[in-house]
Design a protein around this motif. Sequence first.
Motif, short mmCIF file in Angstrom:
data_model
loop_
_atom_site.label_atom_id
_atom_site.label_comp_id
_atom_site.label_asym_id
_atom_site.label_seq_id
_atom_site.Cartn_x
_atom_site.Cartn_y
_atom_site.Cartn_z
N ASP A 63 8.20 -0.59 -8.69
CA ASP A 63 8.43 -0.89 -7.28
C ASP A 63 7.19 -1.48 -6.63
O ASP A 63 7.28 -2.38 -5.80
N VAL A 64 6.02 -1.02 -7.03
CA VAL A 64 4.77 -1.59 -6.50
C VAL A 64 4.68 -3.06 -6.88
O VAL A 64 4.38 -3.93 -6.05
N TRP A 65 4.98 -3.37 -8.14
CA TRP A 65 4.89 -4.74 -8.61
C TRP A 65 5.90 -5.64 -7.88
O TRP A 65 5.56 -6.73 -7.43
N VAL A 66 7.14 -5.16 -7.76
CA VAL A 66 8.18 -5.96 -7.09
C VAL A 66 7.84 -6.15 -5.62
O VAL A 66 7.99 -7.25 -5.07
N THR A 67 7.37 -5.09 -4.95
CA THR A 67 7.02 -5.20 -3.54
C THR A 67 5.90 -6.21 -3.34
O THR A 67 5.92 -7.01 -2.39
N ARG A 68 4.94 -6.23 -4.24
CA ARG A 68 3.84 -7.19 -4.13
C ARG A 68 4.34 -8.62 -4.31
O ARG A 68 3.94 -9.53 -3.57
N GLN A 69 5.24 -8.83 -5.28
CA GLN A 69 5.78 -10.17 -5.50
C GLN A 69 6.58 -10.64 -4.29
O GLN A 69 6.47 -11.79 -3.86
N VAL A 70 7.40 -9.75 -3.74
CA VAL A 70 8.22 -10.11 -2.58
C VAL A 70 7.32 -10.43 -1.39
O VAL A 70 7.56 -11.40 -0.65
N LEU A 104 1.33 9.33 -6.09
CA LEU A 104 1.74 10.72 -5.87
C LEU A 104 2.79 11.16 -6.89
O LEU A 104 2.72 12.27 -7.44
N ILE A 105 3.76 10.29 -7.15
CA ILE A 105 4.82 10.65 -8.11
C ILE A 105 4.25 10.76 -9.52
O ILE A 105 4.61 11.67 -10.28
N ARG A 134 0.83 -1.20 0.00
CA ARG A 134 0.00 0.00 0.00
C ARG A 134 0.87 1.25 0.00
O ARG A 134 0.60 2.21 -0.72
N ALA A 135 1.94 1.25 0.80
CA ALA A 135 2.83 2.41 0.85
C ALA A 135 3.48 2.65 -0.52
O ALA A 135 3.57 3.80 -0.98
N ALA A 136 3.91 1.57 -1.17
CA ALA A 136 4.53 1.72 -2.50
C ALA A 136 3.50 2.23 -3.51
O ALA A 136 3.83 3.05 -4.38
N ALA A 137 2.26 1.77 -3.40
CA ALA A 137 1.22 2.21 -4.33
C ALA A 137 0.90 3.69 -4.13
O ALA A 137 0.72 4.43 -5.11
N THR A 176 7.88 5.83 -13.48
CA THR A 176 7.92 4.47 -14.03
C THR A 176 8.59 3.52 -13.05
O THR A 176 8.12 2.41 -12.81
N TRP A 177 9.69 3.97 -12.45
CA TRP A 177 10.40 3.16 -11.47
C TRP A 177 9.51 2.87 -10.26
O TRP A 177 9.52 1.77 -9.72
N SER A 178 8.73 3.85 -9.82
CA SER A 178 7.89 3.66 -8.64
C SER A 178 6.74 2.68 -8.93
O SER A 178 6.34 1.92 -8.06
N VAL A 179 6.23 2.68 -10.16
CA VAL A 179 5.19 1.71 -10.52
C VAL A 179 5.78 0.30 -10.55
O VAL A 179 5.15 -0.65 -10.08
#
Length: 139
Positions: free
Chosen positions: A75-82, A32-33, A24-27, A70-73
């Motif tokens: 990051d959401v995907w990677v954080t979810r997978q992890v 915002l970015i 949620r924090a990454a999303a 783009t990097w932050s989006v």
Amino acid sequence: MEFERRSVWEYDPVGTPRMPDPVRAAAVRAVLITALALVETVVDVLLALGESWLSAPMLLFTVFTCVVATWSVLDVWVTRQVWNQRNGVVSSPSSVARTLRRDRRRARRAARRTARRSAGRPSREPSGRRLRIPRVHGV
């Protein structure tokens, strides 16, 4: 006539589960970015239409912010997978589904067996092999 009083909101008891806090924090960061990148893009377009000298530096900041967005989006995907890997999201079929599939398979096999018998084909031995029927070869 009697009117039922209904609420504006209808609560769905089975909704989507809440996202884990890191995801949620990454999303939120990504949204915002991305919003900032869109605002910068609009400002840059307006500056370019007004032929302002600030358009060139603003364009550089906009490109940089788009790369960060783009990097932050991602990051959401990677954080979810992890999160899914570390916290053991189990995705195995339930025993009910397995039982239903097994019953359907048995029914299909039984239907095939009865169709074979009614067609006059030789039946199989209990071991699963076909019975050997001697063939007559004409000369």
